[in-house]
Scaffold this motif. Structure first.
Motif, short mmCIF file in Angstrom:
data_model
loop_
_atom_site.label_atom_id
_atom_site.label_comp_id
_atom_site.label_asym_id
_atom_site.label_seq_id
_atom_site.Cartn_x
_atom_site.Cartn_y
_atom_site.Cartn_z
N LEU A 26 -22.38 -19.74 0.67
CA LEU A 26 -20.92 -19.66 0.64
C LEU A 26 -20.28 -20.90 1.27
N LYS A 27 -20.93 -21.42 2.31
CA LYS A 27 -20.42 -22.63 2.95
C LYS A 27 -20.51 -23.82 1.99
N GLN A 28 -21.64 -23.93 1.26
CA GLN A 28 -21.80 -25.02 0.29
C GLN A 28 -20.82 -24.89 -0.87
N VAL A 29 -20.62 -23.65 -1.34
CA VAL A 29 -19.68 -23.43 -2.44
C VAL A 29 -18.26 -23.79 -2.00
N LYS A 30 -17.89 -23.35 -0.80
CA LYS A 30 -16.55 -23.68 -0.29
C LYS A 30 -16.38 -25.20 -0.15
N LYS A 31 -17.42 -25.87 0.32
CA LYS A 31 -17.35 -27.32 0.48
C LYS A 31 -17.19 -28.00 -0.89
N GLY A 32 -17.94 -27.55 -1.88
CA GLY A 32 -17.84 -28.11 -3.22
C GLY A 32 -16.48 -27.88 -3.84
N ILE A 33 -15.96 -26.68 -3.71
CA ILE A 33 -14.64 -26.36 -4.25
C ILE A 33 -13.57 -27.18 -3.51
N ARG A 34 -13.72 -27.30 -2.20
CA ARG A 34 -12.76 -28.09 -1.41
C ARG A 34 -12.75 -29.53 -1.90
N SER A 35 -13.93 -30.08 -2.21
CA SER A 35 -14.03 -31.45 -2.71
C SER A 35 -13.28 -31.60 -4.04
N ILE A 36 -13.49 -30.64 -4.93
CA ILE A 36 -12.82 -30.70 -6.24
C ILE A 36 -11.31 -30.52 -6.07
N THR A 37 -10.90 -29.56 -5.26
CA THR A 37 -9.46 -29.32 -5.09
C THR A 37 -8.78 -30.48 -4.38
N GLN A 38 -9.49 -31.14 -3.47
CA GLN A 38 -8.92 -32.31 -2.81
C GLN A 38 -8.66 -33.43 -3.81
N LYS A 39 -9.62 -33.67 -4.70
CA LYS A 39 -9.42 -34.68 -5.75
C LYS A 39 -8.25 -34.30 -6.64
N LEU A 40 -8.19 -33.03 -7.01
CA LEU A 40 -7.07 -32.56 -7.82
C LEU A 40 -5.74 -32.74 -7.09
N TYR A 41 -5.72 -32.42 -5.81
CA TYR A 41 -4.50 -32.55 -5.01
C TYR A 41 -3.98 -33.99 -5.02
N TRP A 42 -4.87 -34.95 -4.76
CA TRP A 42 -4.45 -36.34 -4.73
C TRP A 42 -4.10 -36.85 -6.12
N SER A 43 -4.73 -36.33 -7.15
CA SER A 43 -4.35 -36.67 -8.52
C SER A 43 -2.95 -36.14 -8.82
N ILE A 44 -2.66 -34.95 -8.33
CA ILE A 44 -1.33 -34.37 -8.52
C ILE A 44 -0.28 -35.21 -7.81
N VAL A 45 -0.57 -35.62 -6.57
CA VAL A 45 0.37 -36.46 -5.82
C VAL A 45 0.63 -37.77 -6.57
N ALA A 46 -0.44 -38.41 -7.05
CA ALA A 46 -0.29 -39.66 -7.79
C ALA A 46 0.50 -39.45 -9.07
N MET A 47 0.25 -38.33 -9.75
CA MET A 47 0.96 -38.06 -11.00
C MET A 47 2.44 -37.76 -10.73
N VAL A 48 2.75 -37.08 -9.64
CA VAL A 48 4.15 -36.80 -9.30
C VAL A 48 4.89 -38.12 -9.06
N VAL A 49 4.27 -39.04 -8.33
CA VAL A 49 4.89 -40.35 -8.08
C VAL A 49 5.10 -41.09 -9.40
N THR A 50 4.11 -41.06 -10.28
CA THR A 50 4.22 -41.73 -11.58
C THR A 50 5.31 -41.10 -12.44
N VAL A 51 5.37 -39.77 -12.45
CA VAL A 51 6.40 -39.08 -13.22
C VAL A 51 7.79 -39.42 -12.66
N ALA A 52 7.92 -39.47 -11.35
CA ALA A 52 9.20 -39.83 -10.73
C ALA A 52 9.61 -41.24 -11.15
N PHE A 53 8.65 -42.16 -11.15
CA PHE A 53 8.93 -43.53 -11.57
C PHE A 53 9.36 -43.57 -13.04
N ALA A 54 8.63 -42.86 -13.90
CA ALA A 54 8.98 -42.81 -15.33
C ALA A 54 10.36 -42.18 -15.52
N PHE A 55 10.68 -41.18 -14.72
CA PHE A 55 12.00 -40.54 -14.79
C PHE A 55 13.09 -41.54 -14.43
#
Length: 196
Positions: A26-55
């Motif tokens: 469970l610790k390894q699964v949580k760590k793996g999911i956290r890694s994926i969600t962290q990448k997704l989170y920063w991708s979302i932040v980057a995309m929000v900035v890009t969308v704001a710029f395009a807007f």
């Protein structure tokens, strides 16, 4: 009968499969999911900035041609669609806790993986196609007074970038994430089989 007894002794002498520690899995699964969600989170932040710029570009810069505005709107809508997909995947992965019900969590991970591979497959190509069309329309006016050489270099660079991301970068990124998901699912399946 001797052969049967010998076969039984050999079979019983086989090493037992490793028993998995529930906490460790469970610790390894949580760590793996956290890694994926962290990448997704920063991708979302980057995309929000890009969308704001395009807007800002779309609604605060004056363009002479409607084609340019339509091109930017296509890019903006495409990025918003991709952003909504990333936010959806982020919520799916981060809303559940593996420690509460590992069997249910395993089912949700399998469903997520199946859905994700189906959606990402066709959506990514649609995303690239719409983004390319929007940028091509945008650059018609922006590069209007540029030399032919500069136009060719710009369009070629954009084409190479999209080909690079589509055929080189995308498969590697998604394969890496797929392998992480497969590893987590495999660990949870082994854990489940241990208790069955």
């Amino acid at each position: 009968m001797k052969d049967f007894d010998h076969l039984m002794s050999v079979w019983q002498g086989q090493p037992k499969p490793d028993q998995l520690s529930v906490e460790e899995v469970l610790k390894q699964v949580k760590k793996g999911i956290r890694s994926i969600t962290q990448k997704l989170y920063w991708s979302i932040v980057a995309m929000v900035v890009t969308v704001a710029f395009a807007f800002v570009v779309t609604f605060f810069l004056a363009f002479k041609s409607a084609v340019t505005t339509i091109g930017i709107l296509i890019v903006l809508v495409t990025m918003l669609m991709y952003l909504s997909l990333m936010v959806r995947h982020y919520h799916i992965l981060s809303k559940r806790d593996a420690t509460l019900n590992p069997a249910e969590y395993l089912d949700s991970l399998k469903a997520y993986q199946k859905n994700r591979s189906k959606v990402i497959g066709w959506f990514y190509y649609t995303y690239i196609l719409l983004l390319s069309a929007g940028l091509a329309m945008y650059f018609i006016e922006v590069l209007e007074h540029s030399s032919l050489t500069f136009k060719i270099v710009t369009y070629t660079s954009i084409g190479i970038w999209f080909l690079f991301t589509t055929f080189y970068l995308k498969p590697r990124m998604f394969k890496n994430e797929e392998e992480k998901l497969n590893l987590m699912i495999d660990r949870l399946v082994r854990l489940k089989e241990q208790f069955d």
